[in-house]
Scaffold this motif. Sequence first.
Motif, PDB file in Angstrom:
ATOM      1  N   UNK A  56       0.839  -1.204   0.000  1.00 22.05           N
ATOM      2  CA  UNK A  56       0.000   0.000   0.000  1.00 22.05           C
ATOM      3  C   UNK A  56       0.874   1.254   0.000  1.00 22.05           C
ATOM      4  N   UNK A  57       1.958   1.210   0.772  1.00 21.96           N
ATOM      5  CA  UNK A  57       2.884   2.349   0.782  1.00 21.96           C
ATOM      6  C   UNK A  57       3.537   2.549  -0.565  1.00 21.96           C
ATOM      7  N   UNK A  58       3.947   1.479  -1.190  1.00 19.17           N
ATOM      8  CA  UNK A  58       4.553   1.575  -2.515  1.00 19.17           C
ATOM      9  C   UNK A  58       3.538   2.080  -3.548  1.00 19.17           C
ATOM     10  N   UNK A  63       1.453   6.384  -7.053  1.00 18.54           N
ATOM     11  CA  UNK A  63       0.373   7.345  -7.354  1.00 18.54           C
ATOM     12  C   UNK A  63       0.899   8.776  -7.336  1.00 18.54           C
ATOM     13  N   UNK A  64       1.795   9.076  -6.393  1.00 24.23           N
ATOM     14  CA  UNK A  64       2.357  10.416  -6.310  1.00 24.23           C
ATOM     15  C   UNK A  64       3.205  10.694  -7.540  1.00 24.23           C
ATOM     16  N   UNK A  65       3.996   9.746  -7.968  1.00 25.25           N
ATOM     17  CA  UNK A  65       4.846   9.938  -9.143  1.00 25.25           C
ATOM     18  C   UNK A  65       4.021  10.006 -10.425  1.00 25.25           C
ATOM     19  N   UNK A  66       2.866   9.373 -10.416  1.00 31.71           N
ATOM     20  CA  UNK A  66       2.027   9.387 -11.638  1.00 31.71           C
ATOM     21  C   UNK A  66       1.374  10.726 -11.701  1.00 31.71           C
TER      22      UNK A  66
END
Length: 66
Positions: A56-58, A63-66
């Motif tokens: 979930x952390x990964x 998601x942040x990088x996308x």
Amino acid sequence: MKRIWVTLVNILIMASILTFVVIYSAVENKRITEQQITHFEDTTLTMEHVTENYLEGEQRICDVWA
């Protein structure tokens, strides 16, 4: 006659003790096996939760990088 009686009683006592030891060992072995299975299941469940939290952390990072 008395010697035969004492010998028979001693054999009976030894057989009783041997039977007790065999039964006790079997019961104790079964209990320990069940306990080990329970510990294995608990460990597996804990590792599942840790892996789930890691993934979930990964996913959040992705998601942040996308």
